[in-house]
Motif scaffolding. Structure first.
Motif, PDB file in Angstrom:
ATOM      1  N   PHE A   1      13.716 -27.803  35.541  1.00  0.00           N
ATOM      2  CA  PHE A   1      12.649 -26.830  35.728  1.00  0.00           C
ATOM      3  C   PHE A   1      11.463 -27.364  36.527  1.00  0.00           C
ATOM      4  CE2 PHE A   1      14.586 -24.794  31.888  1.00  0.00           C
ATOM      5  CZ  PHE A   1      15.095 -23.710  32.580  1.00  0.00           C
ATOM      6  N   HIS A   2      11.153 -28.626  36.400  1.00  0.00           N
ATOM      7  CA  HIS A   2      10.014 -29.159  37.143  1.00  0.00           C
ATOM      8  C   HIS A   2      10.299 -29.240  38.644  1.00  0.00           C
ATOM      9  CE1 HIS A   2      12.403 -32.792  36.467  1.00  0.00           C
ATOM     10  NE2 HIS A   2      11.798 -33.296  37.522  1.00  0.00           N
ATOM     11  N   LEU A   3      11.544 -29.038  39.046  1.00  0.00           N
ATOM     12  CA  LEU A   3      11.909 -29.082  40.458  1.00  0.00           C
ATOM     13  C   LEU A   3      11.851 -27.718  41.132  1.00  0.00           C
ATOM     14  CD1 LEU A   3      15.027 -31.379  40.044  1.00  0.00           C
ATOM     15  CD2 LEU A   3      12.724 -32.052  40.747  1.00  0.00           C
ATOM     16  N   LEU A   4      11.680 -26.676  40.344  1.00  0.00           N
ATOM     17  CA  LEU A   4      11.725 -25.316  40.867  1.00  0.00           C
ATOM     18  C   LEU A   4      10.324 -24.766  41.070  1.00  0.00           C
ATOM     19  CD1 LEU A   4      14.483 -23.988  38.447  1.00  0.00           C
ATOM     20  CD2 LEU A   4      14.800 -24.957  40.734  1.00  0.00           C
ATOM     21  N   GLY A   5      10.154 -24.018  42.127  1.00  0.00           N
ATOM     22  CA  GLY A   5       8.856 -23.429  42.397  1.00  0.00           C
ATOM     23  C   GLY A   5       8.650 -22.109  41.679  1.00  0.00           C
ATOM     24  N   TYR A   6       9.724 -21.436  41.370  1.00  0.00           N
ATOM     25  CA  TYR A   6       9.670 -20.113  40.762  1.00  0.00           C
ATOM     26  C   TYR A   6      10.590 -20.133  39.555  1.00  0.00           C
ATOM     27  CZ  TYR A   6      10.354 -15.046  40.371  1.00  0.00           C
ATOM     28  OH  TYR A   6      10.434 -13.769  39.907  1.00  0.00           O
ATOM     29  N   LEU A   7      10.067 -19.939  38.353  1.00  0.00           N
ATOM     30  CA  LEU A   7      10.851 -20.153  37.137  1.00  0.00           C
ATOM     31  C   LEU A   7      11.338 -18.891  36.445  1.00  0.00           C
ATOM     32  CD1 LEU A   7       8.780 -23.082  35.666  1.00  0.00           C
ATOM     33  CD2 LEU A   7      10.979 -23.206  36.813  1.00  0.00           C
ATOM     34  N   GLU A   8      10.728 -17.753  36.694  1.00  0.00           N
ATOM     35  CA  GLU A   8      11.111 -16.548  35.965  1.00  0.00           C
ATOM     36  C   GLU A   8      12.570 -16.164  36.238  1.00  0.00           C
ATOM     37  OE1 GLU A   8       9.638 -11.966  35.502  1.00  0.00           O
ATOM     38  OE2 GLU A   8       8.161 -13.500  35.990  1.00  0.00           O
TER      39      GLU A   8
ATOM     40  N   SER B   1       7.400 -36.628  31.267  1.00  0.00           N
ATOM     41  CA  SER B   1       7.456 -35.251  30.819  1.00  0.00           C
ATOM     42  C   SER B   1       6.275 -34.489  31.402  1.00  0.00           C
ATOM     43  CB  SER B   1       7.390 -35.210  29.295  1.00  0.00           C
ATOM     44  OG  SER B   1       7.386 -33.887  28.853  1.00  0.00           O
ATOM     45  N   ILE B   2       6.453 -33.203  31.551  1.00  0.00           N
ATOM     46  CA  ILE B   2       5.386 -32.354  32.052  1.00  0.00           C
ATOM     47  C   ILE B   2       5.029 -31.383  30.933  1.00  0.00           C
ATOM     48  CG2 ILE B   2       4.702 -30.743  33.865  1.00  0.00           C
ATOM     49  CD1 ILE B   2       6.934 -32.011  35.595  1.00  0.00           C
ATOM     50  N   PRO B   3       4.051 -31.733  30.078  1.00  0.00           N
ATOM     51  CA  PRO B   3       3.748 -30.920  28.889  1.00  0.00           C
ATOM     52  C   PRO B   3       3.429 -29.467  29.203  1.00  0.00           C
ATOM     53  CG  PRO B   3       2.622 -33.027  28.765  1.00  0.00           C
ATOM     54  CD  PRO B   3       3.227 -32.932  30.142  1.00  0.00           C
ATOM     55  N   ILE B   4       2.677 -29.195  30.269  1.00  0.00           N
ATOM     56  CA  ILE B   4       2.325 -27.814  30.572  1.00  0.00           C
ATOM     57  C   ILE B   4       3.576 -26.996  30.896  1.00  0.00           C
ATOM     58  CG2 ILE B   4       1.861 -28.165  33.035  1.00  0.00           C
ATOM     59  CD1 ILE B   4      -0.549 -26.230  32.643  1.00  0.00           C
ATOM     60  N   LEU B   5       4.553 -27.613  31.550  1.00  0.00           N
ATOM     61  CA  LEU B   5       5.800 -26.924  31.858  1.00  0.00           C
ATOM     62  C   LEU B   5       6.598 -26.663  30.581  1.00  0.00           C
ATOM     63  CD1 LEU B   5       7.743 -25.758  33.934  1.00  0.00           C
ATOM     64  CD2 LEU B   5       8.697 -28.044  34.219  1.00  0.00           C
ATOM     65  N   SER B   6       6.618 -27.616  29.683  1.00  0.00           N
ATOM     66  CA  SER B   6       7.324 -27.431  28.414  1.00  0.00           C
ATOM     67  C   SER B   6       6.732 -26.270  27.625  1.00  0.00           C
ATOM     68  CB  SER B   6       7.272 -28.709  27.578  1.00  0.00           C
ATOM     69  OG  SER B   6       7.940 -29.749  28.229  1.00  0.00           O
TER      70      SER B   6
ATOM     71  N   GLU C   1       7.023 -20.462  25.999  1.00  0.00           N
ATOM     72  CA  GLU C   1       6.381 -19.146  26.021  1.00  0.00           C
ATOM     73  C   GLU C   1       7.276 -18.108  26.701  1.00  0.00           C
ATOM     74  OE1 GLU C   1       2.700 -19.871  28.029  1.00  0.00           O
ATOM     75  OE2 GLU C   1       1.851 -20.972  26.324  1.00  0.00           O
ATOM     76  N   GLN C   2       7.915 -18.489  27.806  1.00  0.00           N
ATOM     77  CA  GLN C   2       8.787 -17.560  28.519  1.00  0.00           C
ATOM     78  C   GLN C   2       9.985 -17.164  27.672  1.00  0.00           C
ATOM     79  OE1 GLN C   2       8.043 -16.055  31.549  1.00  0.00           O
ATOM     80  NE2 GLN C   2       6.127 -17.009  30.935  1.00  0.00           N
ATOM     81  N   LEU C   3      10.585 -18.103  27.003  1.00  0.00           N
ATOM     82  CA  LEU C   3      11.730 -17.787  26.154  1.00  0.00           C
ATOM     83  C   LEU C   3      11.314 -16.859  25.016  1.00  0.00           C
ATOM     84  CD1 LEU C   3      13.526 -21.227  26.039  1.00  0.00           C
ATOM     85  CD2 LEU C   3      14.215 -19.194  27.301  1.00  0.00           C
ATOM     86  N   GLU C   4      10.143 -17.096  24.453  1.00  0.00           N
ATOM     87  CA  GLU C   4       9.666 -16.235  23.368  1.00  0.00           C
ATOM     88  C   GLU C   4       9.404 -14.815  23.864  1.00  0.00           C
ATOM     89  OE1 GLU C   4       6.466 -18.651  21.848  1.00  0.00           O
ATOM     90  OE2 GLU C   4       7.814 -19.636  20.409  1.00  0.00           O
ATOM     91  N   ILE C   5       8.951 -14.672  25.113  1.00  0.00           N
ATOM     92  CA  ILE C   5       8.755 -13.347  25.702  1.00  0.00           C
ATOM     93  C   ILE C   5      10.072 -12.577  25.711  1.00  0.00           C
ATOM     94  CG2 ILE C   5       8.352 -12.163  27.920  1.00  0.00           C
ATOM     95  CD1 ILE C   5       6.099 -14.257  28.411  1.00  0.00           C
ATOM     96  N   TYR C   6      11.169 -13.277  25.966  1.00  0.00           N
ATOM     97  CA  TYR C   6      12.483 -12.643  25.995  1.00  0.00           C
ATOM     98  C   TYR C   6      13.081 -12.472  24.600  1.00  0.00           C
ATOM     99  CZ  TYR C   6      12.696 -12.960  31.046  1.00  0.00           C
ATOM    100  OH  TYR C   6      12.460 -12.812  32.379  1.00  0.00           O
ATOM    101  N   GLY C   7      12.338 -12.852  23.574  1.00  0.00           N
ATOM    102  CA  GLY C   7      12.800 -12.641  22.216  1.00  0.00           C
ATOM    103  C   GLY C   7      13.608 -13.779  21.626  1.00  0.00           C
ATOM    104  N   TYR C   8      13.659 -14.906  22.311  1.00  0.00           N
ATOM    105  CA  TYR C   8      14.394 -16.044  21.779  1.00  0.00           C
ATOM    106  C   TYR C   8      13.491 -16.869  20.888  1.00  0.00           C
ATOM    107  CZ  TYR C   8      18.561 -15.383  24.528  1.00  0.00           C
ATOM    108  OH  TYR C   8      19.728 -14.888  25.024  1.00  0.00           O
ATOM    109  N   GLN C   9      13.998 -17.211  19.726  1.00  0.00           N
ATOM    110  CA  GLN C   9      13.257 -18.075  18.825  1.00  0.00           C
ATOM    111  C   GLN C   9      13.423 -19.501  19.313  1.00  0.00           C
ATOM    112  OE1 GLN C   9      14.662 -18.099  14.811  1.00  0.00           O
ATOM    113  NE2 GLN C   9      12.906 -19.229  14.063  1.00  0.00           N
ATOM    114  N   VAL C  10      12.336 -20.177  19.547  1.00  0.00           N
ATOM    115  CA  VAL C  10      12.395 -21.531  20.082  1.00  0.00           C
ATOM    116  C   VAL C  10      12.261 -22.519  18.937  1.00  0.00           C
ATOM    117  CG1 VAL C  10      11.316 -23.178  21.644  1.00  0.00           C
ATOM    118  CG2 VAL C  10      11.430 -20.760  22.264  1.00  0.00           C
TER     119      VAL C  10
END
Length: 169
Positions: free
Chosen positions: A112-119, A146-151, A156-165
Motif C-alpha cells: 500500500f505504501h507504494l500506491l498513489g491511489y488506495l481506494e 512502518s508508515i503509521p498514518i497509512l496503517s 479506517e477504509q476497511l471499516e467504512i466498507y463494513g469490515y471489522q478490523v
C-alpha cells in the motif's frame, strides 16, 4: 517502475527470518484453518516471499504483480521447488483478473505504501473476498519502516466498507 529495480537487493532489504516466517504461517493457519480458508490472493506477490511458505502449509495461492523481473524469480522458485499450488500473472491491484467473492484470505505485504491511489485497490481486494468470512492480513515485515498514518488510514477504509478490523502481530 519495478522492472528497473535490483530484485536481489529488494529481497535482501525485506529479509524474513525463517523462524518468524514459520511462526506467522502457523499462526495464520491456526486462526484460519486451510479446510475453511483454502484460497489466498496476494496482490503484489513479488518473488513469493510469503506465497511460498503459505503454499507449503497447504493453501492455494493466486498472485499478481506488475514486475516481470519479480515474477520471473517467482517462476524459477516455483519450478525449482515443484510447487503446484501457486498461480500468478502479471497484473496490477487496480484491476484484479479474478471472480467476485472467490478468495478466503488476502495477504498484503509491502504494497500500500507504494500506491498513489488506495481506494480502488482496497475496493478490488474486498470484491475478490468471500463476503461472509473473507480475511485481509496486512503483514508488515522486513527491515523497512512502518508508515503509521497509512496503517490507520487502511483500517479506517476497511471499516467504512463494513469490515471489522482485528489487529494482531
Amino acid at each position: 517502475n519495478y522492472n528497473n529495480i535490483n530484485v536481489n537487493q529488494y529481497d535482501a532489504d525485506r529479509e524474513i527470518p525463517s523462524a518468524i516466517q514459520t511462526s506467522v504461517v502457523n499462526f495464520v493457519s491456526t486462526k484460519y484453518p486451510i479446510d475453511l480458508y483454502p484460497l489466498i490472493i496476494e496482490p503484489g506477490i513479488g518473488t513469493g516471499r510469503w506465497a511460498i511458505p503459505f503454499s507449503h502449509a497447504g493453501y492455494n495461492i493466486y498472485g499478481v504483480d506488475v514486475s516481470e523481473k519479480m515474477l520471473k524469480i517467482l517462476e524459477e522458485r516455483v519450478v525449482e521447488k515443484a510447487i503446484l499450488n501457486i498461480q500468478f500473472e502479471k497484473g496490477d491491484i487496480y484491476s484484479l483478473n479474478t471472480k467476485n467473492e472467490h478468495f478466503n484470505i488476502c495477504i498484503v505485504s509491502h504494497l500500500f505504501h507504494l500506491l498513489g491511489y488506495l481506494e480502488k485497490p482496497i475496493t478490488e481486494i474486498i470484491r475478490t473476498l468471500n463476503k461472509t468470512h473473507g480475511v485481509i492480513i496486512n503483514i508488515k515485515s522486513g527491515k523497512g519502516n512502518s508508515i503509521p498514518i497509512l496503517s490507520r488510514w487502511y483500517i479506517e477504509q476497511l471499516e467504512i466498507y463494513g469490515y471489522q478490523v482485528k489487529s494482531f502481530s
